[in-house]
Scaffold this motif. Structure first.
Motif, PDB file in Angstrom:
ATOM      1  N   UNK A 177      -8.719   0.175  -4.698  1.00 17.41           N
ATOM      2  CA  UNK A 177      -9.356  -0.741  -3.737  1.00 17.41           C
ATOM      3  C   UNK A 177     -10.835  -0.947  -4.027  1.00 17.41           C
ATOM      4  N   UNK A 220      -9.351   8.997   4.750  1.00 11.51           N
ATOM      5  CA  UNK A 220      -7.962   9.211   4.353  1.00 11.51           C
ATOM      6  C   UNK A 220      -7.312  10.142   5.369  1.00 11.51           C
ATOM      7  N   UNK A 239      -4.938  -1.469   5.643  1.00  8.94           N
ATOM      8  CA  UNK A 239      -6.179  -1.361   4.883  1.00  8.94           C
ATOM      9  C   UNK A 239      -6.594   0.051   4.534  1.00  8.94           C
ATOM     10  N   UNK A 240      -6.125   1.026   5.271  1.00  7.67           N
ATOM     11  CA  UNK A 240      -6.609   2.393   5.078  1.00  7.67           C
ATOM     12  C   UNK A 240      -5.491   3.366   5.431  1.00  7.67           C
ATOM     13  N   UNK A 241      -5.353   4.475   4.689  1.00  4.74           N
ATOM     14  CA  UNK A 241      -4.249   5.388   5.009  1.00  4.74           C
ATOM     15  C   UNK A 241      -4.404   6.068   6.373  1.00  4.74           C
ATOM     16  N   UNK A 272      -2.684  -3.921  -5.550  1.00  2.00           N
ATOM     17  CA  UNK A 272      -3.067  -2.525  -5.789  1.00  2.00           C
ATOM     18  C   UNK A 272      -1.871  -1.623  -5.588  1.00  2.00           C
ATOM     19  N   UNK A 273      -1.742  -0.633  -6.456  1.00  6.31           N
ATOM     20  CA  UNK A 273      -0.711   0.373  -6.261  1.00  6.31           C
ATOM     21  C   UNK A 273      -1.295   1.704  -6.734  1.00  6.31           C
ATOM     22  N   UNK A 274      -0.983   2.766  -6.011  1.00  8.74           N
ATOM     23  CA  UNK A 274      -1.479   4.076  -6.427  1.00  8.74           C
ATOM     24  C   UNK A 274      -0.324   4.987  -6.801  1.00  8.74           C
ATOM     25  N   UNK A 310       0.160  13.990  -2.098  1.00  5.60           N
ATOM     26  CA  UNK A 310       0.009  12.852  -1.188  1.00  5.60           C
ATOM     27  C   UNK A 310      -1.467  12.506  -0.961  1.00  5.60           C
ATOM     28  N   UNK A 311      -2.330  13.507  -0.928  1.00 10.05           N
ATOM     29  CA  UNK A 311      -3.765  13.190  -0.813  1.00 10.05           C
ATOM     30  C   UNK A 311      -4.193  12.412  -2.049  1.00 10.05           C
ATOM     31  N   UNK A 331      -3.487  11.716   5.986  1.00 14.09           N
ATOM     32  CA  UNK A 331      -2.164  11.778   5.350  1.00 14.09           C
ATOM     33  C   UNK A 331      -1.517  13.137   5.596  1.00 14.09           C
ATOM     34  N   UNK A 357      -2.347  10.432  -3.815  1.00 13.62           N
ATOM     35  CA  UNK A 357      -1.864   9.048  -3.680  1.00 13.62           C
ATOM     36  C   UNK A 357      -2.923   8.222  -2.928  1.00 13.62           C
ATOM     37  N   UNK A 358      -3.448   8.807  -1.863  1.00 14.49           N
ATOM     38  CA  UNK A 358      -4.465   8.103  -1.076  1.00 14.49           C
ATOM     39  C   UNK A 358      -5.758   7.928  -1.876  1.00 14.49           C
ATOM     40  N   UNK A 382      -0.675   2.425   4.618  1.00 11.72           N
ATOM     41  CA  UNK A 382      -2.022   1.859   4.454  1.00 11.72           C
ATOM     42  C   UNK A 382      -1.996   0.334   4.478  1.00 11.72           C
ATOM     43  N   UNK A 391      -5.358   5.194  -4.366  1.00 13.85           N
ATOM     44  CA  UNK A 391      -5.427   3.879  -3.721  1.00 13.85           C
ATOM     45  C   UNK A 391      -6.875   3.501  -3.429  1.00 13.85           C
ATOM     46  N   UNK A 446       0.821  -1.213   0.000  1.00 10.07           N
ATOM     47  CA  UNK A 446       0.000   0.000   0.000  1.00 10.07           C
ATOM     48  C   UNK A 446       0.848   1.253   0.000  1.00 10.07           C
ATOM     49  N   UNK A 447       0.340   2.293   0.664  1.00 16.34           N
ATOM     50  CA  UNK A 447       1.003   3.594   0.622  1.00 16.34           C
ATOM     51  C   UNK A 447       2.180   3.651   1.596  1.00 16.34           C
TER      52      UNK A 447
END
Lengths: 441, 176
Positions: free
Chosen positions: B124, A300, A277-279, B142-144, B113-114, A302, B116-117, A274, B120, A255-256
Motif C-alpha cells: 500500500x 495493524x 483499507x486497514x487490517x 495489491x496482494x500480500x 498473519x502479522x 490481526x 501478511x498485514x 482489510x 500489505x 485485501x487480507x
C-alpha cells in the motif's frame, strides 16, 4: 513478574526415537513420509509405571503393540516414566493377580496389564490398572474396536491411566492439523494435514501449489477453517468438513482475508479483513456470511482468538510493536495485556481460559511465551530463535508450536511449566502451523 | 497428587466408557481435496513476468527495476527507491491501460498473519506513492503474501533483506 527461561536440555537428556516405522500417506504424491518424535527433555518427577505387553489371543502377531503405544504416550507427557521392557519382572495379562510385593521392589508405583482378543471382525481390548502401594485395582474395562481404531483404543487407555492417576483428562486420543511444504521455489506443494497426536497416520486434507495458512479447528473437531492463496490475486478463508471432504469459501474480499478463529459455539469466525483499507478484526457468521467490525484502528489488528464467548484477544501494533490486546466480542474498547518486550503476537488460549501462549520476540529471537491471566505471571518456555504458531492441547498440559531445526520447519511441544519438550519432524519436507484438535468425545 | 477411586465407581466408569467406546468414524473420513492446478505460471518474484512479456506491450516497455526492498518491520519507502517509484508512476500515468500488481512480502521473522498485514502495508505504501503521481487506483492491485514466498530461504540477514520486498508485476492482459 519474572522471566524463567528454559535451561538447556537437562543433563540426562532422554532421546527416545519413536515412530520409526514407515507410514504411507493417503495422498498419492507422498511415497513414505516418516514422522519422528524426539523427546528432547524429560520430566524430573516422572511417575514410574510398569506397562506389560498385552496378551494376544488371535494367532499370528498382534496388529498393534497396544502397551507400546500407551507407554510412548505416557512417556511423551513427561509425567510418567514407563519401565523399559527388559526391566519388567513378570508378564501378567488380564485376569492375572499382580504380585504387588515384587512390583514394589522393582520400583513400580503403578502397573498396567491387558489383553487383546480377536473375534470375527473386531478386537476386544481389555486392561487393568493397579496401584502397587495400595495393592488395589484402580480401573479397568474392555471395549470392541476394529482394525482401524486399535491405535485409538491404545490412546484411550493412555487417557484413562493419565486421568486416573493425575486427575487431569488425557489428550492422547486427539489430533493435530498442520501445514507441510515440499519442493523447491516455484515447484512447491503445500498440504493441510491431519495426524494423530503422536504424529502417526498423517493424511492430507488439501493439497495446493500455493500457500495454505492458519488452520483453526471448530469446537466440533470436524470442521477446519484455513486461509488459502490458491487464487494468486486474493486470499480466501475456507471451511472444510474433514469427514465429508467438502469445503466452502466463506470469505474472499479485497485485501487480507486472514487469521480465522472459531467462536466457542462454532457459528462464527473471528477474522482479519482489510477491504476497508486497514487490517481490523471482524466477526464473520459462517452460515449467512454477514460480517461485523470489532476493531477500528489505523494500526495493524490481526490474529484474534476467543478467550471465551464474550472476549477476543488479538495482536495490534497500535502502540508501536505488536502486542496483545483484549476486546469484548461485541466491540468496544481494547485493553493491552502484554508488556514484556516489544514483540508479543499470535495468541492462543487454553481451553479453561486461564493461560495464553504467544510468540515472544526479543534480541535473541522468537520464542513461545505464556501469560497466566489471573496472576499475570509471564514466562518464556522455549529457546528457539524462530518459534511460532503455538497451540494448546485440549487439556492445557502441553503447547505444540512450529520451530526450525537444521534449516527445516519442524514442530515442537513443550509442557506448560517448560519441564518437558519434544520435537516432531517430517522427513520429506517442512512442517509448520500446528493446531491441536479439541476433545471430540 | 494421585487420585484413586473406589471399585464401585470404577465399574460405573467402565460402563460409561464402553458405551461410547472408540468411535470408528474418528480416525477416518478425511478425503484429500485437490485444488485445480494454476494454469498460468506462478510468479513469486516478478522475474518470470519480465522474460515472458512481449517487449512491445505495455508491460514490456515498463521500467525494468521492479523490486523495492524494505527495512525490518518497516513499511516506509527507503529514500533510494523514490526515483524508481517515480519512473513507474510516470509510466503508468502515461499508459492508463497498464495494470500492475503490487505483491508485498516480508522476511520470516515474526508471526505469519502479522507478516501478511506488514506485507500489505508495504504494497500500500507503493500504491499510495504511485497514485500521488496520477496513477488510477483501478490500475493497481495489491496482494500480500507475508513471509510465505521468500526469494531466499536461508535463515540469515542476507536472505531476510532480499525477502522484505514489494514486487511490481505488470499484468500481461491490457484492458481497453
Amino acid at each position: 513478574m519474572f522471566i524463567s527461561r528454559m535451561s538447556k536440555p537437562a543433563s540426562k537428556t532422554l532421546k527416545a526415537l519413536l515412530g520409526l516405522c514407515c507410514l504411507w500417506l493417503a495422498s498419492t504424491s507422498y511415497v513414505h513420509a516418516v514422522i519422528e518424535i524426539e523427546i528432547t527433555q524429560g520430566g524430573e518427577s516422572a511417575i514410574p509405571i510398569a506397562i506389560v505387553p498385552f496378551g494376544w489371543n488371535g494367532g499370528g502377531n498382534p496388529p498393534e503393540d497396544i502397551a507400546g503405544i500407551v507407554s510412548a504416550d505416557l512417556q511423551r507427557s513427561g509425567n510418567f516414566s514407563p519401565f523399559n521392557r527388559a526391566d519388567l519382572i513378570a508378564s501378567p495379562v488380564s485376569g492375572d493377580k499382580p504380585r504387588y510385593g515384587n512390583w514394589r521392589l522393582a520400583g513400580a508405583e503403578f502397573l498396567l496389564i491387558g489383553s487383546v482378543n480377536k473375534s470375527a471382525e473386531s478386537y476386544g481390548v481389555e486392561f487393568q490398572l493397579f496401584d502397587i502401594s495400595q495393592q488395589k485395582l484402580l480401573t479397568g474395562f474392555n471395549f470392541k474396536v476394529s482394525d482401524q481404531t486399535l491405535r485409538n483404543a491404545a490412546h484411550q487407555i493412555a487417557d484413562e491411566v493419565f486421568e486416573e492417576i493425575l486427575g487431569i483428562r488425557g489428550a492422547f486420543n486427539t489430533q493435530i492439523a498442520f501445514v507441510s511444504v515440499e519442493g523447491k521455489s516455484r515447484q512447491k506443494s503445500y498440504k493441510l494435514q491431519l495426524a494423530d497426536a503422536d504424529g502417526k497416520n498423517p493424511k492430507a486434507m488439501l493439497t495446493s501449489p500455493r500457500p495454505i495458512l492458519s488452520p483453526s479447528w471448530a469446537p466440533d473437531g470436524i470442521r477446519i477453517a484455513y486461509v488459502s492463496f490458491e487464487n494468486r490475486n486474493r486470499s480466501a478463508i475456507y471451511v472444510q468438513d474433514r469427514q465429508k471432504g467438502s469445503r466452502k469459501k466463506v470469505i474472499s474480499k479485497a485485501g487480507i482475508n486472514g487469521a480465522p478463529s472459531w467462536s466457542p459455539d462454532g457459528t462464527r469466525l473471528a477474522v482479519t479483513l482489510s477491504f476497508e483499507g486497514n487490517p481490523d478484526i471482524y466477526i464473520l457468521n459462517v452460515n449467512d456470511g454477514q460480517t461485523r467490525q470489532i476493531t477500528r484502528s489505523p494500526a495493524i489488528d490481526t490474529e484474534a482468538v476467543w478467550a471465551d464467548d464474550q472476549t477476543l484477544i488479538f495482536t495490534s501494533d497500535r502502540s508501536g510493536g505488536p502486542q496483545l490486546y483484549e476486546v469484548p466480542a461485541s466491540g468496544g474498547r481494547a485493553t493491552r495485556i502484554t508488556f514484556e518486550g516489544n514483540y508479543n503476537a499470535s495468541a492462543t488460549v487454553s481451553a479453561d481460559g486461564k493461560n495464553i501462549a504467544f510468540v515472544h520476540g526479543s534480541e535473541v529471537g522468537y520464542s513461545i511465551g505464556t501469560l497466566d491471566r489471573e496472576s499475570g505471571l509471564f514466562q518464556v518456555l522455549t529457546d528457539g530463535s524462530l518459534d511460532e504458531s503455538p497451540s494448546f492441547a485440549p487439556n492445557g498440559q502441553m503447547i505444540i508450536y512450529a520451530t526450525e531445526k537444521g534449516g527445516r520447519g519442524t514442530l515442537g511441544a513443550v509442557s506448560l511449566d517448560g519441564s518437558v519438550s519434544q520435537s516432531l519432524s517430517l522427513d520429506t519436507g517442512g512442517v509448520r502451523e500446528p493446531a491441536w484438535s479439541p476433545f471430540t468425545n | 497428587m494421585y487420585k484413586s477411586i473406589s471399585l464401585s465407581s470404577t465399574v460405573l466408569l467402565c460402563f460409561a466408557l464402553s458405551a461410547c467406546g472408540t468411535n470408528p468414524s474418528r480416525s477416518g473420513g478425511s478425503i484429500p481435496v485437490d485444488v485445480p492446478p494454476v494454469t498460468q505460471p506462478v510468479s513469486i518474484d516478478g522475474v518470470v513476468d519480465d522474460t515472458d512479456v512481449d517487449p512491445n506491450s505495455v508491460a514490456g516497455r515498463a521500467p525494468k527495476e521492479r523490486v523495492i526492498f524494505f527495512d525490518f518491520n518497516k513499511s516506509e519507502l527507503r529514500p533510494e527507491y523514490l526515483d524508481i517509484i517515480t519512473q513507474h508512476g510516470r509510466y503508468l500515468a502515461q499508459n492508463p491501460t497498464g495494470r500492475a500488481r503490487l505483491e508485498g512480502h516480508t522476511d520470516e521473522r515474526g508471526t505469519r498473519e502479522y507478516n501478511i498485514a506488514l506485507g500489505e502495508a508495504r504494497a500500500k505504501t507503493i500504491a499510495r506513492m504511485l497514485q500521488l503521481q496520477g496513477v488510477s487506483s483501478a490500475q493497481l492491485r495489491s496482494v500480500s503474501y507475508g513471509e510465505e514466498l521468500p526469494v531466499d530461504e536461508a535463515h540469515n540477514e542476507d536472505a531476510w533483506s532480499k525477502n522484505r520486498r514489494v514486487n511490481i508485476i505488470y499484468e500481461v492482459e491490457i484492458q481497453n
